[in-house]
Write a protein that holds these residues in place. Structure first.
Motif, mmCIF file in Angstrom:
data_model
loop_
_atom_site.group_PDB
_atom_site.id
_atom_site.type_symbol
_atom_site.label_atom_id
_atom_site.label_comp_id
_atom_site.label_asym_id
_atom_site.label_seq_id
_atom_site.Cartn_x
_atom_site.Cartn_y
_atom_site.Cartn_z
ATOM 1 N N THR A 1 7.982 2.661 -2.757
ATOM 2 C CA THR A 1 8.080 4.037 -3.215
ATOM 3 C C THR A 1 8.320 4.962 -2.025
ATOM 4 O O THR A 1 8.240 4.554 -0.875
ATOM 5 C CB THR A 1 6.789 4.457 -3.941
ATOM 6 N N ALA B 1 1.690 3.594 0.849
ATOM 7 C CA ALA B 1 0.263 3.417 0.548
ATOM 8 C C ALA B 1 -0.567 3.566 1.829
ATOM 9 O O ALA B 1 -1.728 3.950 1.770
ATOM 10 C CB ALA B 1 0.027 2.056 -0.092
ATOM 11 N N THR C 1 1.564 -0.752 -5.413
ATOM 12 C CA THR C 1 2.882 -0.318 -4.947
ATOM 13 C C THR C 1 3.870 -1.477 -4.850
ATOM 14 O O THR C 1 5.050 -1.317 -5.131
ATOM 15 C CB THR C 1 2.759 0.362 -3.565
#
Length: 183
Positions: A2, A6, A38
């Protein structure tokens, strides 16, 4: 991966000592859960990284180190949980985004020149910090086995069979050939 990592561990890099700075990343339960979520993993049991961040050339930064992790993935055949270990070496270069070293080389016709065996183009950074957590997460993602298999399973699956040849469905290409032969 993404857009928002994280792991976030920004390191100031404007005034690094010549010998560099050692950065150790340990994770807590919340960060490991975010990594698992994630990256589509069942769980991340452990994740640690250690980097040496040093000056490179005039205003570049070199990040070298190692990532160690223990992850739980689902077997692509049986869907049983598998525990896999990741040991990944990291060696990457960062330059300021306005550096000429970050520009892609073009030939006289405007095409990119890439050397598959050559060094990678340096990554760029803006400001006075590099997020080594995001670097660790990027290399972690690249080290994850995309098709984990339980040990002992055959590498290939048997081809589908339909019994005897009489019950075998006719190929669509065979039907096209029949149409072509009629004309």
């Amino acid at each position: 991966m993404t857009d928002k990592p994280a792991l976030t561990y920004p390191v100031p890099v404007l005034h690094l000592p010549q010998k560099g700075v050692i950065v150790k990343i340990g994770t807590d339960e919340k960060e490991r859960a975010a990594l698992a979520r994630t990256h589509g993993l069942e769980a991340v049991n452990a994740f640690d990284a250690e980097f040496l961040v040093t000056p490179w050339k005039r205003d570049g930064i070199r990040v070298r180190g190692k990532i160690a992790a223990e992850i739980v993935q689902a077997c692509v055949v049986t869907l049983e949980p598998l525990i896999n270990r990741i040991e990944e070496e990291v060696d990457t270069i960062f330059v300021p985004e306005n550096s000429r070293l970050a520009r892609i080389q073009l030939d006289e016709s405007g095409e990119m020149l890439l050397d598959a065996d050559g060094d990678d183009i340096p990554e760029t950074f803006a400001g006075d910090r590099i997020d080594v957590g995001a670097v660790a997460e990027e290399f972690f993602e690249l080290a994850i086995d995309p098709y984990p298999r339980k040990p002992g399973l055959p590498e290939e699956t048997a081809p589908l069979t339909f019994g005897d040849d009489e019950n075998k469905p006719e190929s669509p290409f065979a039907k096209l050939a029949q149409l072509r032969d009629k004309t």
